[in-house]
Write a protein that holds these residues in place. Structure first.
Motif, PDB file in Angstrom:
ATOM      1  N   LEU A 121      72.525 -29.420  -7.904  1.00  0.00           N
ATOM      2  CA  LEU A 121      72.599 -30.675  -8.635  1.00  0.00           C
ATOM      3  C   LEU A 121      74.016 -30.971  -9.135  1.00  0.00           C
ATOM      4  O   LEU A 121      74.223 -31.965  -9.836  1.00  0.00           O
ATOM      5  N   GLY A 122      74.956 -30.105  -8.779  1.00  0.00           N
ATOM      6  CA  GLY A 122      76.347 -30.336  -9.143  1.00  0.00           C
ATOM      7  C   GLY A 122      76.716 -29.895 -10.541  1.00  0.00           C
ATOM      8  O   GLY A 122      77.706 -30.377 -11.106  1.00  0.00           O
ATOM      9  N   LEU A 123      75.965 -28.944 -11.099  1.00  0.00           N
ATOM     10  CA  LEU A 123      76.161 -28.554 -12.489  1.00  0.00           C
ATOM     11  C   LEU A 123      76.891 -27.228 -12.662  1.00  0.00           C
ATOM     12  O   LEU A 123      77.007 -26.731 -13.782  1.00  0.00           O
ATOM     13  N   ALA A 124      77.385 -26.660 -11.589  1.00  0.00           N
ATOM     14  CA  ALA A 124      77.966 -25.319 -11.661  1.00  0.00           C
ATOM     15  C   ALA A 124      79.136 -25.246 -12.634  1.00  0.00           C
ATOM     16  O   ALA A 124      79.223 -24.330 -13.464  1.00  0.00           O
ATOM     17  N   GLU A 125      80.053 -26.189 -12.556  1.00  0.00           N
ATOM     18  CA  GLU A 125      81.241 -26.120 -13.409  1.00  0.00           C
ATOM     19  C   GLU A 125      80.881 -26.271 -14.878  1.00  0.00           C
ATOM     20  O   GLU A 125      81.446 -25.596 -15.735  1.00  0.00           O
ATOM     21  N   ASP A 141      63.464  -9.576  -4.965  1.00  0.00           N
ATOM     22  CA  ASP A 141      63.846 -10.520  -3.904  1.00  0.00           C
ATOM     23  C   ASP A 141      62.885 -11.696  -3.798  1.00  0.00           C
ATOM     24  O   ASP A 141      63.308 -12.830  -3.552  1.00  0.00           O
ATOM     25  N   TRP A 142      61.592 -11.449  -3.953  1.00  0.00           N
ATOM     26  CA  TRP A 142      60.627 -12.538  -3.785  1.00  0.00           C
ATOM     27  C   TRP A 142      60.806 -13.622  -4.843  1.00  0.00           C
ATOM     28  O   TRP A 142      60.459 -14.793  -4.609  1.00  0.00           O
ATOM     29  N   ILE A 143      61.346 -13.236  -5.999  1.00  0.00           N
ATOM     30  CA  ILE A 143      61.657 -14.230  -7.031  1.00  0.00           C
ATOM     31  C   ILE A 143      63.026 -14.854  -6.787  1.00  0.00           C
ATOM     32  O   ILE A 143      63.178 -16.070  -6.693  1.00  0.00           O
ATOM     33  N   TYR A 144      64.034 -14.025  -6.645  1.00  0.00           N
ATOM     34  CA  TYR A 144      65.418 -14.502  -6.609  1.00  0.00           C
ATOM     35  C   TYR A 144      65.761 -15.282  -5.355  1.00  0.00           C
ATOM     36  O   TYR A 144      66.612 -16.180  -5.383  1.00  0.00           O
ATOM     37  N   ASN A 145      65.140 -14.954  -4.228  1.00  0.00           N
ATOM     38  CA  ASN A 145      65.532 -15.583  -2.953  1.00  0.00           C
ATOM     39  C   ASN A 145      64.825 -16.908  -2.683  1.00  0.00           C
ATOM     40  O   ASN A 145      65.017 -17.493  -1.617  1.00  0.00           O
ATOM     41  N   TRP A 146      64.040 -17.381  -3.620  1.00  0.00           N
ATOM     42  CA  TRP A 146      63.337 -18.652  -3.433  1.00  0.00           C
ATOM     43  C   TRP A 146      64.318 -19.809  -3.256  1.00  0.00           C
ATOM     44  O   TRP A 146      65.371 -19.847  -3.907  1.00  0.00           O
ATOM     45  N   SER A 199      69.304 -20.842 -10.859  1.00  0.00           N
ATOM     46  CA  SER A 199      70.703 -21.291 -10.849  1.00  0.00           C
ATOM     47  C   SER A 199      71.024 -22.055  -9.572  1.00  0.00           C
ATOM     48  O   SER A 199      71.823 -23.000  -9.574  1.00  0.00           O
ATOM     49  N   ARG A 200      70.361 -21.672  -8.466  1.00  0.00           N
ATOM     50  CA  ARG A 200      70.593 -22.356  -7.184  1.00  0.00           C
ATOM     51  C   ARG A 200      70.275 -23.850  -7.309  1.00  0.00           C
ATOM     52  O   ARG A 200      71.023 -24.699  -6.804  1.00  0.00           O
ATOM     53  N   ALA A 226      73.266 -17.024  -4.885  1.00  0.00           N
ATOM     54  CA  ALA A 226      73.427 -17.873  -6.063  1.00  0.00           C
ATOM     55  C   ALA A 226      73.652 -16.955  -7.261  1.00  0.00           C
ATOM     56  O   ALA A 226      73.247 -15.784  -7.240  1.00  0.00           O
ATOM     57  N   PRO A 227      74.276 -17.461  -8.323  1.00  0.00           N
ATOM     58  CA  PRO A 227      74.620 -16.601  -9.460  1.00  0.00           C
ATOM     59  C   PRO A 227      73.425 -16.245 -10.341  1.00  0.00           C
ATOM     60  O   PRO A 227      72.390 -16.927 -10.333  1.00  0.00           O
ATOM     61  N   TYR A 228      73.599 -15.181 -11.095  1.00  0.00           N
ATOM     62  CA  TYR A 228      72.665 -14.794 -12.157  1.00  0.00           C
ATOM     63  C   TYR A 228      73.384 -15.049 -13.470  1.00  0.00           C
ATOM     64  O   TYR A 228      74.432 -14.478 -13.726  1.00  0.00           O
TER      65      TYR A 228
END
Length: 400
Positions: free
Chosen positions: A59-63, A393-398, A53-54, A101-103
């Motif tokens: 890339l400006g796609l959050a909304e 954490d090793w996956i998500y914090n990349w 998601s990060r 960043a969101p899940y």
């Protein structure tokens, strides 16, 4: 003569469209070739953990994503042997704050549609539907990429070609015909149901992972919480390619029969009216990532079992790393492009292989029986929610 600033991407899946946006942001003109005449609903729901998601947020796609994605509050790890929940691992705000960043969980078709809308809005990206990649020829000016639309053959001059065309990649077949997908011996069954068909406690914003004897089950909300996506994974011998072959619900219900599966899991399965199945294949570890100015991305180079919920995530990460290594300023010759793609592959190999191994290992753990299942359940309870989340954490914090 300077190289063309055009990069051709074969495949308009999640990885290909993300790569198009990421590379266009670096100044390239992008041509995306997609053999389908239109982007239709295929596949199932997917999970976008913070590492993926990060990239989309940057890339400006959050909304755009917020309109279609669901933020699950937790993952409930359930044991068929124990009859219920072993542990509830926090997601939502807890995971977002921890990783920055969101899940999200989202239907694959919704994510692909959102990415396609963003691609269509970009002036430097040309998405060609009904265009099948056929051949590529290197020369002094770069590459000539040949594709077919119906009976008409066309070509584009490009500095690079990226094969993001999935596990049955035509680009990979062109480069490395010896690399063939391998059947895992597992079949995934997918169905959706209206959330109103289940009691309220079954439709909470959480991911349910049910582990059982030689099978497991995953369920989570999609479509803004209006639907529940259900995926059941079973061993089998049926191994035809494809994402959406109709399946017989009796096979699923027989595999999840009592007394080995509790009524709560069976009720959710019984509520699904229509099942689709797909055989789970993987690309062998060690597939080369590039050859000259031609590279691979996503399932084309590292299709993996879905048991780490990182198939789409790894393709999205690939796109970000590819764009980090390719830029107009450093892509002045074919040698520059070749070097950049080599560096991209080196940057990705170790992490992707670790995720592949993790997915295989977790699939085996989910299907434990007898004393191994007892030990697994005790170990999960002993870990507790916070330590279980920390293991991700090793996956998500990349970060790219």
């Amino acid at each position: 003569m300077a190289l063309s600033r055009t990069i051709v991407i074969a495949g308009a899946g999640i990885g290909g469209l993300t790569a198009a946006l990421a590379l266009a942001a670096r100044g390239f003109r992008i041509v995306v070739l997609e053999k389908a005449e239109r982007l239709e609903e295929v596949g199932a729901g997917l999970q976008l953990s913070p590492n993926a998601s990060r990239v989309l947020v940057e890339l400006g796609l959050a909304e755009r994503l917020k309109e279609r994605a669901v933020t699950p509050e937790a993952v409930s790890i359930m044991s068929a042997r124990a009859g219920g929940e072993l542990l509830r691992m926090p997601l939502g705000e807890a995971a977002s704050l921890r990783a920055g960043a969101p899940y999200w969980v989202v239907h694959r078709a919704d994510l692909q549609s959102m990415l396609a809308d963003a691609v269509s809005d970009h002036p430097d990206i040309d998405l060609k539907l009904g265009a099948t990649f056929e051949d590529v020829a290197p020369h002094a000016k770069g590459l000539t990429v040949v594709h077919r639309s119906g009976t008409i053959r066309r070509s584009d001059l490009a500095s690079a070609l990226i094969g993001a065309d999935g596990i049955w990649s035509t680009v990979r077949q062109h480069l490395f015909p010896e690399v063939q997908p391998r059947f895992s011996g597992l079949i995934a069954w997918r169905g959706t149901l209206d959330a109103t068909q289940l009691p309220k406690d079954y439709t909470a914003r959480r991911v349910q992972l049910w582990m059982g004897r030689n099978a497991h089950l995953v369920a989570y909300p999609i479509a803004g919480g209006r639907q529940i996506n259900v995926v059941a994974v079973l061993p089998g011998t049926w191994n035809r390619p494809g994402w959406s072959t109709p399946g017989d619900r009796r096979e699923v219900m027989d595999a999840f029969a009592a007394p080995h599966w509790p009524a709560s899991a069976r009720m959710m399965l019984a509520t699904v009216d229509s099942w689709r199945k797909w055989a789970l294949f993987g690309v062998p570890d060690g597939c080369p990532w590039s050859n000259g100015p031609i590279g691979l991305l996503g399932d084309a180079v590292h299709a993996m079992l879905p048991f780490a919920a990182q198939g789409a995530g790894m393709a999205i990460e690939d796109a970000a790393v590819l764009a980090r290594h390719l830029s107009l300023e450093t892509a002045e010759s074919t040698a520059d492009i070749t070097a950049a793609l080599t560096q991209y592959g080196r940057a990705r190999q170790a992490r992707v292989r670790r995720v592949q191994r993790t997915a295989r290992q977790q699939g085996r753990i989910y299907h434990f029986t007898g004393p191994l299942a007892v030990a697994r359940d005790l170990a999960i309870r002993a870990l507790g929610p916070d330590r279980m989340l920390a293991r991700q954490d090793w996956i998500y914090n990349w970060r790219p």
